[in-house]
Design an enzyme around this catalytic site. Structure first.
Site, PDB file in Angstrom:
ATOM      1  N   LYS A  44      -3.726  -0.509   1.340  1.00 19.18           N
ATOM      2  CA  LYS A  44      -4.610   0.115   0.357  1.00 19.18           C
ATOM      3  C   LYS A  44      -6.072   0.055   0.749  1.00 19.18           C
ATOM      4  CE  LYS A  44      -1.798   0.132  -3.774  1.00 19.18           C
ATOM      5  NZ  LYS A  44      -1.687  -0.154  -5.194  1.00 19.18           N
TER       6      LYS A  44
ATOM      7  N   LYS B 194       6.903   5.957   2.089  1.00 15.60           N
ATOM      8  CA  LYS B 194       7.388   5.678   0.740  1.00 15.60           C
ATOM      9  C   LYS B 194       7.007   6.817  -0.214  1.00 15.60           C
ATOM     10  CE  LYS B 194       5.074   2.582  -1.534  1.00 15.60           C
ATOM     11  NZ  LYS B 194       4.427   1.361  -2.034  1.00 15.60           N
TER      12      LYS B 194
ATOM     13  N   LYS C 124       2.689   7.653  -5.683  1.00 18.13           N
ATOM     14  CA  LYS C 124       1.784   8.399  -6.559  1.00 18.13           C
ATOM     15  C   LYS C 124       0.556   8.876  -5.810  1.00 18.13           C
ATOM     16  CE  LYS C 124       2.705   4.868  -9.768  1.00 18.13           C
ATOM     17  NZ  LYS C 124       2.385   3.934 -10.840  1.00 18.13           N
TER      18      LYS C 124
HETATM   19  P1  TYM Z   1       3.635   0.210  -9.048  1.00 13.74           P
HETATM   20  O1  TYM Z   1       2.934   0.635 -10.280  1.00 13.74           O
HETATM   21  O2  TYM Z   1       3.123   0.675  -7.741  1.00 13.74           O
HETATM   22  O3  TYM Z   1       5.154   0.628  -9.124  1.00 13.74           O
HETATM   23  C1  TYM Z   1       5.980   0.310 -10.242  1.00 13.74           C
HETATM   24  C2  TYM Z   1       7.369  -0.073  -9.765  1.00 13.74           C
HETATM   25  O4  TYM Z   1       7.958   1.002  -9.012  1.00 13.74           O
HETATM   26  C3  TYM Z   1       8.444   0.506  -7.775  1.00 13.74           C
HETATM   27  N1  TYM Z   1       8.321   1.568  -6.751  1.00 13.74           N
HETATM   28  C4  TYM Z   1       9.326   2.011  -5.980  1.00 13.74           C
HETATM   29  N2  TYM Z   1      10.634   1.658  -5.900  1.00 13.74           N
HETATM   30  C5  TYM Z   1      11.406   2.322  -5.008  1.00 13.74           C
HETATM   31  N3  TYM Z   1      10.939   3.328  -4.209  1.00 13.74           N
HETATM   32  C6  TYM Z   1       9.644   3.704  -4.256  1.00 13.74           C
HETATM   33  N4  TYM Z   1       9.203   4.701  -3.472  1.00 13.74           N
HETATM   34  C7  TYM Z   1       8.771   3.037  -5.164  1.00 13.74           C
HETATM   35  N5  TYM Z   1       7.454   3.168  -5.469  1.00 13.74           N
HETATM   36  C8  TYM Z   1       7.195   2.272  -6.441  1.00 13.74           C
HETATM   37  C9  TYM Z   1       7.559  -0.693  -7.464  1.00 13.74           C
HETATM   38  O5  TYM Z   1       8.180  -1.575  -6.560  1.00 13.74           O
HETATM   39  C10 TYM Z   1       7.369  -1.295  -8.835  1.00 13.74           C
HETATM   40  O6  TYM Z   1       8.454  -2.134  -9.169  1.00 13.74           O
HETATM   41  N6  TYM Z   1       1.903  -4.470  -8.472  1.00 13.74           N
HETATM   42  C11 TYM Z   1       2.866  -3.643  -9.190  1.00 13.74           C
HETATM   43  C12 TYM Z   1       2.716  -3.714 -10.699  1.00 13.74           C
HETATM   44  C13 TYM Z   1       2.741  -5.091 -11.228  1.00 13.74           C
HETATM   45  C14 TYM Z   1       3.881  -5.938 -11.385  1.00 13.74           C
HETATM   46  C15 TYM Z   1       3.394  -7.139 -11.948  1.00 13.74           C
HETATM   47  C16 TYM Z   1       5.235  -5.781 -11.113  1.00 13.74           C
HETATM   48  C17 TYM Z   1       1.666  -5.782 -11.686  1.00 13.74           C
HETATM   49  N7  TYM Z   1       2.059  -7.013 -12.120  1.00 13.74           N
HETATM   50  C18 TYM Z   1       4.250  -8.205 -12.237  1.00 13.74           C
HETATM   51  C19 TYM Z   1       6.078  -6.859 -11.404  1.00 13.74           C
HETATM   52  C20 TYM Z   1       5.589  -8.046 -11.956  1.00 13.74           C
HETATM   53  C21 TYM Z   1       2.682  -2.182  -8.767  1.00 13.74           C
HETATM   54  O7  TYM Z   1       1.613  -1.793  -8.341  1.00 13.74           O
HETATM   55  O8  TYM Z   1       3.752  -1.377  -9.019  1.00 13.74           O
END
Ligand code: TYM
Length: 329
Positions: A111, A194, A197
């Site tokens: 990032k 991947k 968004k």
């Molecule tokens: P975020 O918002 O990027 O994504 C949310 C969830 O979607 C999953 N994900 C995917 N899974 C499979 N294939 C993909 N291409 C894909 N893209 C996204 C992510 O693994 C995630 O589970 N840091 C985290 C948010 C967060 C969080 C937490 C999660 C903040 N605090 C505590 C768990 C526990 C994030 O940016 O996810």
């Protein structure tokens, strides 16, 4: 006793990767477990932040998560910023987390890109806040996609070091729950990247707000190779686009890639893609209709989030107090 905790950043749309990698598991896990799910709005401010856009995205993500099946009568749904324990515990854990650990985080490297010196301190410390999100609630299980696995390991390392340093069994060690076939859904334009968004091409992802025509078009135009599908999943090796489409089909129909290939092996993409498009539409279309309904009732969304925050604050309070006390504060 299980306690499930997970979060999602309120940045734009939810896509099929988020859904199959995480949200679908959230919905399934809420049937039998105590669950807390939150919009990670404090994480969202670690990159460029336009307040009006963020405000809109928070409501949009709340509508989307509810439309995907999170039931506020079963699960506690809230915004991170409404529960001060996240930011407070994050600061306490900053005393425990090591710079060397954060230096190994691949998401920060991706990032921040080439402009590492210009990245925010928040983007660097991001995984410590994520550890606080999880540890504040004594989570036992954290349903996420594979890209969050390293952050979960860090949360376990922080918990272990805190417990050891202060000689107290305060924090539980959380287990990640990562779905086998949908751990990492890839871009429709590039099977080695991947689904994300932040990809500038909307054709690279299926959004939960896409209508049936748009979904069929995106699948039809998805990048593939000229070979027909193999019968043996081992032969998907070296064919990232084919592997991704088979993985999506497997996840959507709750089968293994081997089972999908037992049925569709030997088919060309001209035959496989329309079938895949239809199963994607079957899953997504009802969700996108419900998103529109929730979007029409912002007062109800705000009420659900406020109620969730109140419950979450209560659950986090004893652990936060325990952390202050353990540290001599
Ligand atoms: P975020 O918002 O990027 O994504 C949310 C969830 O979607 C999953 N994900 C995917 N899974 C499979 N294939 C993909 N291409 C894909 N893209 C996204 C992510 O693994 C995630 O589970 N840091 C985290 C948010 C967060 C969080 C937490 C999660 C903040 N605090 C505590 C768990 C526990 C994030 O940016 O996810």
């Amino acid at each position: 006793n299980k306690r499930v905790v997970s979060g999602i950043q309120p940045t734009g749309n939810l896509h099929l990767g988020n859904y199959l990698g995480a949200i679908r598991n959230w919905v399934r896990m809420q049937e039998e477990n105590e669950c807390l799910f939150f919009l990670a709005d404090l994480h969202a401010i670690t990159v460029h932040n336009d307040p009006a856009t963020l405000r809109g995205n928070i409501r949009e993500m709340a509508a989307t998560v509810l439309a995907a099946g999170i039931d506020p009568a079963r699960s506690i749904l809230f915004r991170q910023a409404h529960v001060p324990a996240h930011a407070e515990l994050c600061w306490l854990l900053n005393g425990t987390a090591r710079i060397g650990w954060l230096n190994r985080m691949t998401q920060f490297k991706e990032k921040s890109g080439k402009n590492r010196e210009g990245a925010s301190v928040g983007l660097y410390a991001y995984p410590v806040l994520q550890a606080a999100d999880i540890l504040a609630y004594q989570a036992t299980h954290v349903p996420v996609g594979e890209d969050q696995k390293q952050h979960l390991e860090l949360a376990r390392d922080i918990a272990t070091k805190f417990n050891t340093d202060f000689g107290i069994e305060l924090f539980m060690l959380p287990e990640p729950i990562i779905p086998p076939a949908a751990a990492r859904i890839m871009s429709l334009r590039d099977g080695t990247a991947k689904m994300s968004k932040s990809d500038p091409s909307d054709m690279s992802r299926i959004n939960l707000t896409d209508d049936a025509d748009m979904i069929m078009q995106k699948i039809r135009k998805a990048k593939t190779d000229p070979e027909p599908l193999p019968e043996d999943p081992a032969e998907l090796e070296g064919r990232p686009e084919a592997r991704n489409l088979v993985g999506i089909a497997a996840a959507l129909t709750d089968r293994t890639p081997a089972e999908v290939l037992a049925e569709h092996g030997g088919q060309g993409f001209g035959q496989f893609k329309p079938m895949l498009g239809e199963i994607v539409v079957t899953t997504i279309e009802p969700i996108s209709k419900r998103i529109a309904e929730f979007r029409d009732d912002p007062a109800e969304l705000d009420r659900i989030l406020a109620q969730g925050a109140e419950k979450a604050r209560e659950i986090a309070a004893p652990t936060l107090a325990g952390a202050y006390a353990a540290m001599g504060l």
